[in-house]
Design an enzyme around this catalytic site. Sequence first.
Site, PDB file in Angstrom:
ATOM      1  N   TYR A  75     -12.189  -2.076  -3.824  1.00 21.06           N
ATOM      2  CA  TYR A  75     -12.677  -2.192  -2.450  1.00 21.06           C
ATOM      3  C   TYR A  75     -14.208  -2.096  -2.392  1.00 21.06           C
ATOM      4  CZ  TYR A  75      -8.221  -2.305   0.103  1.00 21.06           C
ATOM      5  OH  TYR A  75      -7.012  -2.683   0.637  1.00 21.06           O
ATOM      6  N   ASN A 102      -2.062   0.316   6.659  1.00 20.64           N
ATOM      7  CA  ASN A 102      -1.527  -0.906   7.278  1.00 20.64           C
ATOM      8  C   ASN A 102      -0.666  -1.725   6.317  1.00 20.64           C
ATOM      9  OD1 ASN A 102      -3.567  -1.849   5.689  1.00 20.64           O
ATOM     10  ND2 ASN A 102      -4.759  -2.785   7.335  1.00 20.64           N
ATOM     11  N   THR A 130      -5.679  -6.779  10.798  1.00 24.27           N
ATOM     12  CA  THR A 130      -5.927  -5.499  10.129  1.00 24.27           C
ATOM     13  C   THR A 130      -5.409  -4.332  10.963  1.00 24.27           C
ATOM     14  OG1 THR A 130      -7.954  -6.497   9.262  1.00 24.27           O
ATOM     15  CG2 THR A 130      -7.746  -4.101   9.062  1.00 24.27           C
ATOM     16  N   LYS A 154       0.821  -1.210   0.000  1.00 26.97           N
ATOM     17  CA  LYS A 154       0.000   0.000   0.000  1.00 26.97           C
ATOM     18  C   LYS A 154       0.861   1.269   0.000  1.00 26.97           C
ATOM     19  CE  LYS A 154      -4.003  -2.192   2.214  1.00 26.97           C
ATOM     20  NZ  LYS A 154      -4.945  -2.146   3.368  1.00 26.97           N
ATOM     21  N   ARG A 180      -1.941 -14.203   4.699  1.00 19.91           N
ATOM     22  CA  ARG A 180      -2.723 -13.546   5.760  1.00 19.91           C
ATOM     23  C   ARG A 180      -1.988 -13.678   7.105  1.00 19.91           C
ATOM     24  NH1 ARG A 180      -6.972 -10.126   4.344  1.00 19.91           N
ATOM     25  NH2 ARG A 180      -7.505 -10.363   6.527  1.00 19.91           N
ATOM     26  N   HIS A 182      -2.190  -5.412   1.545  1.00 25.08           N
ATOM     27  CA  HIS A 182      -3.476  -6.081   1.311  1.00 25.08           C
ATOM     28  C   HIS A 182      -3.178  -7.528   0.939  1.00 25.08           C
ATOM     29  CE1 HIS A 182      -7.411  -7.163  -0.344  1.00 25.08           C
ATOM     30  NE2 HIS A 182      -6.726  -7.771  -1.296  1.00 25.08           N
ATOM     31  N   PHE A 190     -15.566   3.831   6.758  1.00 18.91           N
ATOM     32  CA  PHE A 190     -14.203   4.224   6.404  1.00 18.91           C
ATOM     33  C   PHE A 190     -13.941   4.194   4.894  1.00 18.91           C
ATOM     34  CE2 PHE A 190     -14.001  -0.352   7.602  1.00 18.91           C
ATOM     35  CZ  PHE A 190     -13.536  -0.898   6.408  1.00 18.91           C
ATOM     36  N   GLU A 212      -9.373 -10.993  -7.609  1.00 23.99           N
ATOM     37  CA  GLU A 212      -8.469  -9.856  -7.389  1.00 23.99           C
ATOM     38  C   GLU A 212      -7.243  -9.922  -8.299  1.00 23.99           C
ATOM     39  OE1 GLU A 212      -9.731  -9.107  -2.714  1.00 23.99           O
ATOM     40  OE2 GLU A 212      -7.663  -9.666  -3.176  1.00 23.99           O
ATOM     41  N   ARG A 253       2.338  -6.246   9.450  1.00 27.48           N
ATOM     42  CA  ARG A 253       1.613  -5.084   9.983  1.00 27.48           C
ATOM     43  C   ARG A 253       2.136  -4.674  11.355  1.00 27.48           C
ATOM     44  NH1 ARG A 253      -4.281  -6.952   7.580  1.00 27.48           N
ATOM     45  NH2 ARG A 253      -4.308  -5.550   5.771  1.00 27.48           N
TER      46      ARG A 253
END
Length: 140
Positions: free
Chosen positions: A51, A114, A93, A11, A87, A117, A59, A128, A104
């Site tokens: 998203y 964070n 998150t 990100k 993950r 993704h 948010f 995706e 993270r």
Amino acid sequence: MAIERTLSILKPDATRRNLTGHINAIFEDAGLAVLAQKRILLTRAQAESFYGVHRERGFFNDLVSYMISGPVVAQVLSGEDAVLKNRELMGATDPKKAAEGTIRAQYAESIEANSVHGSDSAENAATEISFFFAEIDIVA
Ligand code: IDP
Ligand code: MG
């Protein structure tokens, strides 16, 4: 266990701090291979579409603005149980809740910024991946 593919995004907070190599080293050390990768600046429409599942969340607008605030690196990761493994490497998150040593916990600036993704299921991974890459771009 099966060899899977998953979609990862580094990100804008990560690219801004030049963490692409650091985070890729975490993936590669854990046995995930980077099969495709590109650095792009998403448009607002692209970020809203990616998203879209979060459109009703409070948010959402902030998240979209953040995701277009700088370049991202979209990548296809591959390896055994890649979806779950990624993950686990990412952590929760909210970095305050992320386990020690996760990406993270180490790098995230906030619950929004964070750093990474990762797809949350094999089915979503396929959707995706095709959002960012054509099959010809993915070299095993
Ligand atoms: P995930 O990235 O761990 O799968 P999701 O619930 O799918 O988390 O949320 C997508 C992204 O939206 C998060 O990674 C984070 O950037 C942002 N986000 C999630 N929850 C919040 C929140 O409560 N406040 C601000 N941003 C959030
Ligand atoms: Mg998610």
